[in-house]
Design an enzyme around this catalytic site. Structure first.
Site, PDB file in Angstrom:
ATOM      1  N   GLU A   1     -11.324 -37.509  -9.460  1.00 53.66           N
ATOM      2  CA  GLU A   1     -10.406 -38.018 -10.470  1.00 53.66           C
ATOM      3  C   GLU A   1     -10.904 -37.708 -11.875  1.00 53.66           C
ATOM      4  O   GLU A   1     -12.097 -37.446 -12.090  1.00 53.66           O
ATOM      5  CB  GLU A   1     -10.266 -39.540 -10.341  1.00 53.66           C
ATOM      6  CG  GLU A   1      -9.612 -39.997  -9.066  1.00 53.66           C
ATOM      7  CD  GLU A   1      -9.504 -41.505  -8.992  1.00 53.66           C
ATOM      8  OE1 GLU A   1      -8.638 -41.979  -8.251  1.00 53.66           O
ATOM      9  OE2 GLU A   1     -10.292 -42.201  -9.659  1.00 53.66           O
TER      10      GLU A   1
ATOM     11  N   ARG B   1      -8.509 -59.670  -0.538  1.00 50.35           N
ATOM     12  CA  ARG B   1      -9.202 -60.940  -0.292  1.00 50.35           C
ATOM     13  C   ARG B   1      -9.236 -61.725  -1.600  1.00 50.35           C
ATOM     14  O   ARG B   1      -8.806 -61.246  -2.644  1.00 50.35           O
ATOM     15  CB  ARG B   1     -10.652 -60.672   0.163  1.00 50.35           C
ATOM     16  CG  ARG B   1     -11.400 -59.761  -0.810  1.00 50.35           C
ATOM     17  CD  ARG B   1     -12.856 -59.609  -0.471  1.00 50.35           C
ATOM     18  NE  ARG B   1     -13.496 -58.531  -1.195  1.00 50.35           N
ATOM     19  CZ  ARG B   1     -13.899 -58.574  -2.454  1.00 50.35           C
ATOM     20  NH1 ARG B   1     -13.705 -59.667  -3.166  1.00 50.35           N
ATOM     21  NH2 ARG B   1     -14.477 -57.540  -3.020  1.00 50.35           N
TER      22      ARG B   1
END
Length: 673
Positions: free
Chosen positions: A200, A300
């Site tokens: 990236e 989570r």
């Protein structure tokens, strides 16, 4: 709502879940390893089940044992906390197969967001902004090099299955790409069993801003605003805050809507965090120019969730339990509000001045500021340890989370510094003073944030001594005098106030401080007046010494033009000194106990100060070993033992018990063995 849940975790997060469950009337079951048999989270739950050995792979990662424990105790659901099994799709599916509710997203959502490359393909379809890059399955090194050249340097190579900074390399120029790729793949295969990578654009002045999202089983999904987690070391978070400094309402709405789109793309249920990398092309003072790109989704509850609770007034664990039990989200998006500002500091057992090396040991002293625990408050401390507990090498190094909330960021910063100053930990190295320095740094105080903040401010963050020798020595001397006074009785001859019928008494102290040896002289004057001189020559600092004990055990201390509050904790000859200015340690050398240390092999053992010989523990001709007691002397009405500096043979005793000796007097002769 459930009547009983099992908490498949340990430490602070297990205690956190248990606190909300108790408030809601839900019974809890803890699981524990051998090392955690007496841990705080075990005591916090209604029941506890042993699941294996010390290492996580032998206990907290043994999910079949955990499922068996849930079924055996009648638990209806399992809360995974964070870490361990919280993002394990196989565990989530196994819970469902066993008829247990996994308090988290479905296994399919964990799977979809678990691999970076796959999740970015999904985000592209959902029109969530992505950092320009290559996320393909073809891992041919030549292709990856071409893609890096196309994107433009600098680029970032990241392990597709990675996290926590592992398998990540920044590459500045094309000729360095091949070597960095090879290194990254090696680390990825060792850490995750998968060497696939993505490439990236390396974002300039990047900020790490994440959005808290929540979905339910009825198709509703909201965002609970953002947290800034830019302050990091080794790609791991140090300080988190909400809302993000400089965030505009327009950017917040766009990021929140993108996060909700990301969650809905995988049919998300429960608490999740969508993490974005935010570019600041216009610099720190042009927030309107910030651009955000999807980085990853954590499926989570996050360690830093309390800052979101602080600014929203909500209990996210309660939301988790309600959603998992089938209830709809308690609030709509338009009912959510931001109130004030919150900052969380992660207190870890580590040495920042030594590359953040993790530390282990016992919490010999663990004192916290006045605070709430596991619920909203101006100062909140969430932890899973108590004074006397050990920080073992088996688990995470985090000791506690300190969360502060204020009406403004400035108020929150002031509360953070004050609360950290009142956090006293002795027995192992921690980052408490480092956290104070970060919070006080110009970059953090002014909200000029990016992930390179610690590196940029390193000149004021590392190897800092904020207390100094004069104040540390004064605190150590004052604490010594207070201990001596505490040993006094009604007998006037037991007094240790240096009273003389004539002249003044001078008493010498010796210290090791910051790798240097130092001396100090305390003069007892008329009417109990004390004067202290620290150091020698032009560097000496002198003045009256005035102190008084405070109700909480600290000392109101005045010396050399300074008045401060000092707390001193002794560990052997080491005094740990905590003041509002900072904390330090100073070695207060017992001169009598070390009388023979520097006197060579054999030869003379001399009295380091005037005193009386109380007794000898040896006779002429005795063989002695290093460290063996030789004699007891009394000075300032305190008894001290003089030990042998090395193995040897006693040649002659030069004084008898009861004799007064002057400083430097030879007490006995000792020959080398």
């Amino acid at each position: 709502m459930f009547t009983k849940i099992l908490i498949a975790n340990r430490g602070e997060i297990a205690c956190r879940v248990a606190a909300t469950a108790r408030r809601m009337g839900v019974k809890t079951v803890a699981v524990y390893s051998d090392a955690d048999a007496q841990a705080k989270h075990v005591a916090a739950c209604d029941e506890a089940v042993h699941v294996g050995g010390n290492a996580p792979k032998d206990s907290y990662l043994q999910w079949q044992r955990i499922i068996d424990a849930a079924k055996a105790t009648g638990a209806q659901a399992i809360h995974p906390g964070y870490g361990f099994l919280s993002e394990n799709e196989d565990f989530a599916q196994a819970c469902a197969d066993a008829g247990l509710v996994f308090i988290g997203p479905p296994a399919s959502a964990i799977n979809a967001m678990g691999l970076k490359a796959e999740s970015k393909r999904l985000m592209e379809q959902a029109q969530v902004p992505l950092v320009p890059g290559y996320h393909g399955a073809d891992q041919d090194p030549a292709l990856l090099q071409r893609e890096a050249d196309r994107i433009g340097y600098p680029v970032l190579i990241k392990a597709s299955a990675g996290g926590g900074g592992k398998g990540m390399r920044a590459v500045e120029k094309a000729e360095d790409f091949a070597a960095a790729l090879e290194s990254c793949k090696r680390e990825a295969i060792n850490s995750f069993g998968d060497d696939a990578v993505l490439v990236e654009k390396y974002v300039q002045r990047p900020r790490h801003i994440e959005i808290q999202v929540f979905g339910d089983t009825h198709g509703n999904c909201v965002y609970l605003f953002e947290r800034d987690c830019s302050v990091q070391r080794r790609h791991q978070k140090v300080l988190e805050e909400a809302p993000a400094p400089g965030m505009t309402p327009e950017l917040r709405a766009r990021m929140g809507e993108a996060a909700v789109a990301a969650a809905k793309a995988v049919h998300y249920v429960g608490a999740g965090t969508v993490e974005f990398i935010v570019e600041q092309p216009g610099g720190y003072d042009a927030p309107e120019q910030m651009k955000f790109y999807f980085m990853e989704m954590n499926t989570r509850l996050q360690v830093e969730h309390p800052v979101t609770e602080a600014i929203t007034g909500l209990d996210l664990v309660e939301w988790q339990l309600r959603v998992a039990s089938g209830e709809p989200l308690p609030l709509r998006q338009d009912e959510l509000r931001i109130t004030g500002h919150a900052i969380e500091a992660r207190i870890c057992a580590e040495n920042p001045d030594n590359q953040f090396l993790p530390a282990t040991g016992t919490l010999a002293v663990y004192r916290k500021p006045a605070c709430t625990s596991f619920e909203r408050g101006a100062v909140r401390v969430d932890d899973g340890v108590r004074e006397g507990d050990a920080i073992s090498p088996f688990y995470d190094s985090m000791v506690a989370k300190l969360i502060v909330h204020g009406d403004t960021r400035e108020q929150a910063l002031a509360r953070l510094d004050d609360a950290l100053a009142q956090t006293h930990i002795v027995g192992l190295a921690t980052n408490v003073q480092f956290l104070r320095l970060v919070a006080r740094s110009d970059s953090f105080a002014q909200g000029r944030l990016d992930t390179a903040l610690i590196q940029r401010e390193q000149a004021v963050l590392f190897q800092q001594e904020r207390v100094g020798l004069p104040l540390a020595a004064a605190a150590a001397v004052a604490q010594t005098l207070l201990r001596e006074r505490a040993a006094e009785s009604a007998d006037p001859f037991s007094r240790r106030d240096g009273f003389h019928s004539h002249a003044e008494l001078e008493r010498r102290f010796e210290f090791d401080f910051g790798g240097q040896h130092a001396k100090a002289w305390l003069t007892y004057g008329r009417g109990g007046a004390l004067a202290l001189r620290v150091g020698e020559g032009d560097a000496a600092v002198a003045g009256p010494l005035v102190f008084a004990p405070l109700a909480d055990g600290a000392i109101d201390l005045q010396f050399a033009g300074q008045r401060t509050r000092a707390a001193v904790y002794a560990q052997g000859e080491t005094d740990h000194v905590f003041t509002p200015q900072g904390a330090t340690r100073i070695e207060a050398i017992d001169l009598l106990a070390h009388a023979g240390d520097a006197q060579g092999e054999g030869g003379r053992l001399t009295a380091p100060m005037p005193g009386k010989v109380v007794s000898f523990a040896v006779q002429a001709g005795d063989k002695v070993t290093k460290g063996q007691p030789l004699a007891v002397m009394e000075a300032m009405k305190m008894e001290h033992t003089i030990a042998a500096p090395a193995d040897g043979v006693v040649q002659e005793l030069l004084y008898a018990p009861g004799d007064q000796v002057t400083e430097g007097a030879e007490l006995l002769k000792l020959s080398a063995a």
